[in-house]
Motif scaffolding. Structure first.
Motif, PDB file in Angstrom:
ATOM      1  N   GLN A  19      50.084  15.901  10.555  1.00 11.02           N
ATOM      2  CA  GLN A  19      50.855  16.688  11.520  1.00 11.02           C
ATOM      3  C   GLN A  19      51.472  15.786  12.595  1.00 11.02           C
ATOM      4  OE1 GLN A  19      48.513  19.143  14.048  1.00 11.02           O
ATOM      5  NE2 GLN A  19      50.224  19.408  15.420  1.00 11.02           N
ATOM      6  N   PRO A  51      58.802  23.250  26.712  1.00 13.42           N
ATOM      7  CA  PRO A  51      58.148  24.552  26.534  1.00 13.42           C
ATOM      8  C   PRO A  51      57.619  24.771  25.120  1.00 13.42           C
ATOM      9  CG  PRO A  51      60.265  24.806  27.622  1.00 13.42           C
ATOM     10  CD  PRO A  51      60.180  23.383  27.180  1.00 13.42           C
ATOM     11  N   LEU A  52      58.175  24.046  24.139  1.00 13.05           N
ATOM     12  CA  LEU A  52      57.732  24.255  22.763  1.00 13.05           C
ATOM     13  C   LEU A  52      56.393  23.599  22.478  1.00 13.05           C
ATOM     14  CD1 LEU A  52      61.083  23.613  20.904  1.00 13.05           C
ATOM     15  CD2 LEU A  52      60.017  25.803  21.403  1.00 13.05           C
ATOM     16  N   PHE A  54      53.567  23.663  23.838  1.00 10.95           N
ATOM     17  CA  PHE A  54      52.264  24.280  24.068  1.00 10.95           C
ATOM     18  C   PHE A  54      51.678  24.831  22.777  1.00 10.95           C
ATOM     19  CE2 PHE A  54      55.440  27.523  25.169  1.00 10.95           C
ATOM     20  CZ  PHE A  54      55.079  28.523  24.292  1.00 10.95           C
ATOM     21  N   LEU A  55      52.453  24.765  21.699  1.00  8.02           N
ATOM     22  CA  LEU A  55      51.966  25.276  20.429  1.00  8.02           C
ATOM     23  C   LEU A  55      51.080  24.285  19.697  1.00  8.02           C
ATOM     24  CD1 LEU A  55      55.354  26.807  19.399  1.00  8.02           C
ATOM     25  CD2 LEU A  55      53.329  28.050  20.137  1.00  8.02           C
ATOM     26  N   VAL A  56      51.146  23.036  20.094  1.00  7.32           N
ATOM     27  CA  VAL A  56      50.293  22.043  19.444  1.00  7.32           C
ATOM     28  C   VAL A  56      49.324  21.500  20.504  1.00  7.32           C
ATOM     29  CG1 VAL A  56      51.927  21.361  17.667  1.00  7.32           C
ATOM     30  CG2 VAL A  56      52.025  20.256  19.882  1.00  7.32           C
ATOM     31  N   PRO A  57      48.237  20.852  20.080  1.00  4.85           N
ATOM     32  CA  PRO A  57      47.299  20.306  21.068  1.00  4.85           C
ATOM     33  C   PRO A  57      47.980  19.250  21.926  1.00  4.85           C
ATOM     34  CG  PRO A  57      46.417  20.127  18.822  1.00  4.85           C
ATOM     35  CD  PRO A  57      47.819  20.603  18.700  1.00  4.85           C
ATOM     36  N   ILE A 346      50.694  21.197  32.492  1.00  4.08           N
ATOM     37  CA  ILE A 346      50.594  22.375  31.633  1.00  4.08           C
ATOM     38  C   ILE A 346      49.457  22.214  30.639  1.00  4.08           C
ATOM     39  CG2 ILE A 346      51.810  23.689  29.841  1.00  4.08           C
ATOM     40  CD1 ILE A 346      54.398  23.100  31.349  1.00  4.08           C
TER      41      ILE A 346
ATOM     42  N   MET B   1      41.724  20.202  11.307  1.00  5.21           N
ATOM     43  CA  MET B   1      42.927  19.799  10.581  1.00  5.21           C
ATOM     44  C   MET B   1      43.762  21.004  10.203  1.00  5.21           C
ATOM     45  SD  MET B   1      44.315  17.071   9.637  1.00  5.21           S
ATOM     46  CE  MET B   1      45.885  17.800   9.945  1.00  5.21           C
ATOM     47  N   SER B   4      45.258  22.574  13.200  1.00  6.92           N
ATOM     48  CA  SER B   4      46.397  21.894  13.805  1.00  6.92           C
ATOM     49  C   SER B   4      47.636  22.038  12.926  1.00  6.92           C
ATOM     50  CB  SER B   4      46.063  20.424  14.045  1.00  6.92           C
ATOM     51  OG  SER B   4      45.646  19.842  12.851  1.00  6.92           O
ATOM     52  N   SER B   7      49.156  25.289  13.637  1.00  4.69           N
ATOM     53  CA  SER B   7      49.892  25.336  14.912  1.00  4.69           C
ATOM     54  C   SER B   7      51.236  24.643  14.781  1.00  4.69           C
ATOM     55  CB  SER B   7      49.064  24.738  16.022  1.00  4.69           C
ATOM     56  OG  SER B   7      48.588  23.483  15.632  1.00  4.69           O
ATOM     57  N   PHE B   8      51.288  23.676  13.889  1.00  5.86           N
ATOM     58  CA  PHE B   8      52.577  23.006  13.697  1.00  5.86           C
ATOM     59  C   PHE B   8      53.584  23.969  13.045  1.00  5.86           C
ATOM     60  CE2 PHE B   8      55.410  20.426  10.982  1.00  5.86           C
ATOM     61  CZ  PHE B   8      56.101  19.799  12.007  1.00  5.86           C
ATOM     62  N   LYS B  10      53.493  27.036  13.337  1.00  8.83           N
ATOM     63  CA  LYS B  10      53.819  28.002  14.377  1.00  8.83           C
ATOM     64  C   LYS B  10      54.961  27.464  15.246  1.00  8.83           C
ATOM     65  CE  LYS B  10      50.647  29.795  17.459  1.00  8.83           C
ATOM     66  NZ  LYS B  10      49.251  29.948  17.796  1.00  8.83           N
ATOM     67  N   LEU B  11      54.878  26.182  15.534  1.00  7.67           N
ATOM     68  CA  LEU B  11      55.912  25.552  16.367  1.00  7.67           C
ATOM     69  C   LEU B  11      57.277  25.725  15.713  1.00  7.67           C
ATOM     70  CD1 LEU B  11      56.676  23.432  18.700  1.00  7.67           C
ATOM     71  CD2 LEU B  11      56.431  21.724  16.948  1.00  7.67           C
ATOM     72  N   ILE B  14      58.398  29.352  15.869  1.00  8.32           N
ATOM     73  CA  ILE B  14      58.815  29.800  17.194  1.00  8.32           C
ATOM     74  C   ILE B  14      60.206  29.288  17.522  1.00  8.32           C
ATOM     75  CG2 ILE B  14      58.347  29.610  19.660  1.00  8.32           C
ATOM     76  CD1 ILE B  14      56.286  31.351  18.721  1.00  8.32           C
ATOM     77  N   ILE B  15      60.498  28.040  17.118  1.00  6.92           N
ATOM     78  CA  ILE B  15      61.836  27.507  17.391  1.00  6.92           C
ATOM     79  C   ILE B  15      62.865  28.437  16.775  1.00  6.92           C
ATOM     80  CG2 ILE B  15      63.424  25.571  17.026  1.00  6.92           C
ATOM     81  CD1 ILE B  15      61.013  23.722  16.960  1.00  6.92           C
ATOM     82  N   ASN B  58      56.118  28.238  31.247  1.00  5.75           N
ATOM     83  CA  ASN B  58      55.225  28.139  30.103  1.00  5.75           C
ATOM     84  C   ASN B  58      54.381  29.406  29.938  1.00  5.75           C
ATOM     85  OD1 ASN B  58      52.198  27.447  29.411  1.00  5.75           O
ATOM     86  ND2 ASN B  58      53.487  26.050  28.235  1.00  5.75           N
ATOM     87  N   ALA B  61      56.581  32.313  28.713  1.00  6.69           N
ATOM     88  CA  ALA B  61      56.976  32.175  27.309  1.00  6.69           C
ATOM     89  C   ALA B  61      55.780  32.313  26.365  1.00  6.69           C
ATOM     90  CB  ALA B  61      57.668  30.830  27.105  1.00  6.69           C
ATOM     91  N   SER B  62      54.669  31.653  26.693  1.00  6.78           N
ATOM     92  CA  SER B  62      53.558  31.635  25.745  1.00  6.78           C
ATOM     93  C   SER B  62      52.849  32.982  25.663  1.00  6.78           C
ATOM     94  CB  SER B  62      52.568  30.524  26.093  1.00  6.78           C
ATOM     95  OG  SER B  62      51.996  30.759  27.351  1.00  6.78           O
TER      96      SER B  62
END
Lengths: 506, 328
Positions: A19, A51-52, A54-57, A346, B1, B4, B7-8, B10-11, B14-15, B58, B61-62
């Protein structure tokens, strides 16, 4: 030492998680693009994408943003070289020689040089960062106003000392830049000043990019139009084609610029770690010094490869350097790290001396990612050089309006005010006229970058010392820097005297 | 793993989703913003106010609190003058809000030419009040309380350097107070931004500062600087050993507001919307955590309560500026 290597190895295991690796590659590519767009520097890129994250650590997030930062440092050179518009403030010095090289049909050579020098600068600085972070953080901490002013003097001295140009015209150009840099708000007196014609747009001062894009982007275009006599559909470039053979030849030629590159790397890194200085002054100073130490200083400004290598190595090195005060002191070393600092808030991380201990995974993951980002960015850039060259072959009649629009966007983006767009057009015309009259423009750009750093530092120092100038000579770091600056300043005068003496008619 | 990687993804989603969402019209009866909201910051990038705005952005948005993005725009020029003029020019605009500080009071007072009347602005929500403390470097082993500080500063006369943000700023007001209250003659040297000020103290280029906790926290936690006293009514939980000036018989309390304000003449429906939104933000875990961590005080204040607070604070600042000689 061993402990550091262990921590770094840990960092690499974080970076090599699929990742994070994907984030680095995506960040580099995105950064390259953002950096190449005039006006959209790493500051905007990082601010928009923050702002994007916050979706990852947090570690993944900072790795992503750092990759963008790095990519943008590479990308800034692209439009500087190809279009003559500085892609980002950090790449202004790259236009000085990158643009002339492109006009000589050697855009590929300039781009290769920029990529390789950036890589060298990035690599040297990240190694320095790995092994010498704590002592350098201490230097950054004790570096006060007198030291900052001495350093700024050194930067000015390298520019005035640039032989060849008319010294009075250089001084005049510096003065214009200094006056423009004084517009806006004076923090020492707490009063607005030089709000020309009471236009509120001047309250935020004259943005450095507005001047740089104006005189280089727009001014350059007017110049080209005149030069080509509105030559219908004529390509701006001669036959720059990219072949493997040519690329290898380019790389070989680069070896001759190693001195400028290495000097730029070290200088950029040290300027970068000083709070508030950042990559732009670093790259401008590297350019000045590269000219001083070059065997062919007269080629600078006309397409010297060293003039591309030095600032490009420096701006990448400085971008790494400016991470140091951000992480250890919580002080941004550049505008981009200021945003990254906001990101850390943040993510719930407290920058400061304890960060290396309390969040060592975050810090070393970041450092390791700089190694990786550096490598990926140079590969991506080298691969895309042929594509860039293709774009350059677009006829000027089509390219010119596109450049003009890019300039306007670039002028609008940093402050989002139309005032700056108009100002930029005015600077473009003035810049063109100054160039006609043979005034060097680079010193004005240098002055507007360094003025806002030098002036408060001077006044703060004199406030502290009750007006005694001795404060610049009695301090452990300020003294030697100031003396070097003064010697450099008078070097041209001594040179002239020496030459006169030598060529005395017998 | 696995977590994470998810979450990627998800990123990436979201975009894409945010790009689509931005194009959709608002649904429902109550007023909602229909285009991105401009969130003006009265200070530069990277400062305390800027960091807070980026956190607010933040949170909104979150937690999906708003149908549109909130975009921070920094207008630091002229000690907030540029931002104030900008907001004033947006009369009747429902999509412009601003994050403001105490320059909200002082800048219009000091620059009457701007023609800003802050009572015409739309109150949204006071999110917090930041506090001030008196700081010295821990190298000064001889200084452990205000009495030591006064002794040392007196001995050095005007060679004692107090670093602060710009002239006539909050830091300057506090320095003036200390000089007057203890008969000192400290030299005030202005720097750009509280972070820079904190660093000057840590690097021993200044003798003392009156930073916010958030600005000194990094150095404080590392044991580089120490707090001697607080300009608050009661002791701060983060700094239990630092007495208040009130305890030391100097009745002086000073706060920095952290407030969201709307453009003048904003429609009542829009004002109501922003009030509700920022109330929700105020009550969110993230904001509450931030408040605790940065030692922020001052509860939520909205509507006419906020307006009254502004009027009182403006009058206080007017007196202070007059006493300093910054205005006539």
């Amino acid at each position: 030492m061993l402990e550091t290597l262990g921590l770094l190895a840990n960092g690499f295991t974080i970076v090599f998680e699929p990742q994070n690796l994907a984030l680095i590659i995506a960040g580099c590519a995105l950064g390259l693009f953002i950096g190449a767009m005039p006006g959209l520097g790493s500051v905007n890129g990082v601010a928009i994408l923050l702002p994007l994250t916050f979706l990852v650590p947090p570690t993944g997030a900072v790795i992503f943003l750092a990759a963008i930062y790095y990519g943008a440092m590479y990308g800034g050179a692209i439009s500087s070289i190809m279009l003559g518009i500085p892609g980002a403030s950090t790449a202004v010095a790259t236009t000085f020689d990158g643009r002339p090289l492109a006009k000589l049909g050697m855009a590929d050579k300039a781009l290769t040089a920029a990529a390789v020098a950036s890589f060298v600068g990035g690599s040297i600085s990240v190694v320095l960062f790995t092994f010498f972070a704590p002592p350098l953080a201490h230097v950054a901490l004790v570096f006060g106003s007198p030291e900052t002013f001495a350093l700024m003097m050194l930067a000015f001295a390298t520019f005035i000392g640039l032989g060849g140009d008319d010294i009075f015209k250089t001084l005049f150009s510096i003065c214009i830049g200094l006056v423009l840099s004084a517009v806006g708000f004076d923090i020492i007196s707490g009063e607005p000043r030089l709000i020309l014609w009471d236009i509120t747009g001047f309250l935020h001062g004259v943005n450095f990019l507005v001047l740089a894009i104006g005189i280089y982007g727009i001014g350059e275009m007017i110049w080209t139009v005149e030069e080509h006599n509105l030559g219908g559909g004529k390509s701006m470039l001669s036959e720059a084609t990219v072949t493997v053979k040519r690329t290898i030849a380019n790389l070989r030629e680069l070896l001759s610029s190693w001195r400028a590159t290495v000097m730029g790397s070290f200088l950029g890194y040290f300027v970068g770690i000083l709070p508030a200085a950042g990559a732009t002054p670093g790259s401008l100073m590297a350019y000045g010094i590269a000219k001083q130490i070059s065997k062919n200083p007269e080629e600078f400004g006309k397409g010297a490869l060293e003039g591309v290598c030095a600032p490009e190595a420096a701006n990448n090195a400085a971008s790494t350097g400016s991470m140091l005060p951000m992480l250890t002191l919580g002080i941004p070393g550049s505008p981009t790290t200021a945003i990254l600092l906001g990101g850390m808030v943040i993510w719930g991380l407290e920058p400061g001396p304890r960060l290396f201990i309390d969040h060592s995974e975050f810090v070393w993951g970041l450092i390791a990612s700089l190694y990786a980002a550096n490598l990926f960015a140079v590969i991506i850039m080298l691969i895309f050089i042929p594509v860039f060259i293709k774009i350059l072959k677009t006829p000027f009649t089509i390219l010119a309006p596109i450049i003009f629009i890019l300039c306007l966007i670039g002028g609008y983006a940093p402050t989002q005010s139309m005032h700056d767009v108009w100002l930029m057009v005015v600077f473009g015309i003035v810049g063109y006229l100054m160039r006609k009259l043979d005034y060097p423009l680079a010193p004005a750009v240098l002055a507007i970058v360094l003025g806002p750093l030098a002036e408060p530092a001077l006044r703060q120092s004199l406030l502290i010392s009750d007006g005694e100038f001795s404060i610049f000579f009695t301090r452990i770091y300020a003294g030697p820097i100031m003396v070097t600056a003064i010697i450099l300043l008078f070097l041209p005068v001594l040179k002239i005297g020496y030459d006169k003496f030598r060529h005395r008619p017998a | 793993m696995i977590k994470s990687r998810r979450s990627f993804t998800k990123l990436v989603c979201i975009i894409g989703a945010s790009a689509i969402l931005a194009g959709l019209p608002a649904i429902g009866q109550a007023w909602e913003p229909i285009k991105p909201v401009e969130f003006v910051v009265m200070a530069g990038k990277g400062g305390g106010a800027d960091k807070a705005v980026r956190l607010l952005q933040n949170i909104i948005a979150s937690e999906n609190m708003a149908p549109v993005p909130f975009t921070p725009i920094n207008k630091p020029g002229g000690s907030g003058a540029e931002a104030l003029v900008h907001l004033n020019d947006k009369k009747g605009d429902n999509h412009t809000i601003m994050f403001t500080l105490n320059s909200f009071y002082t800048t219009p007072l000091r620059q009457p030419k701007l023609g800003i009347d802050i009572t015409t602005f739309t109150p949204v929500a006071r999110m917090a009040e930041d506090t001030f403390l008196l700081w010295v470097n821990t190298d000064r082993k001889d200084i452990n309380n205000v009495a030591d500080f006064v002794k040392a500063a007196k001995a050095k006369g005007n060679q004692w350097i107090m670093a602060g943000t710009g002239k006539n700023s909050e830091d300057n007001l506090l320095t003036d107070f200390l000089n007057k209250a203890y008969g000192l003659n400290m030299k005030y040297v202005p720097y750009k931004g509280g972070g820079k000020v904190a660093k000057e103290l840590a690097g021993n280029n200044a003798d003392s500062t009156v930073n916010n906790p958030s600005e000194q926290l990094g150095f404080y936690e590392a044991g580089v600087t120490k707090a001697l006293a607080a300009f608050t009514p009661v002791r701060l939980p983060l700094f239990p050993d630092a007495p208040t000036f009130r305890e030391l018989d100097k009745d002086f309390v000073y706060f920095m507001q952290r407030t969201v304000v709307g453009a003048p003449g904003m429609s009542p429906e829009a004002a109501h919307y922003y009030k509700d939104l920022f109330t929700e933000v105020f009550n969110s875990d993230k904001w509450q955590q931030y408040r605790t961590k940065k030692s922020l005080q001052g509860g939520l204040l909205t509507d006419h309560h906020l307006m009254e607070y502004w009027k009182i604070e403006r009058d206080i600042h007017e007196v202070m500026l007059r006493n300093m000689g910054a205005i006539k």
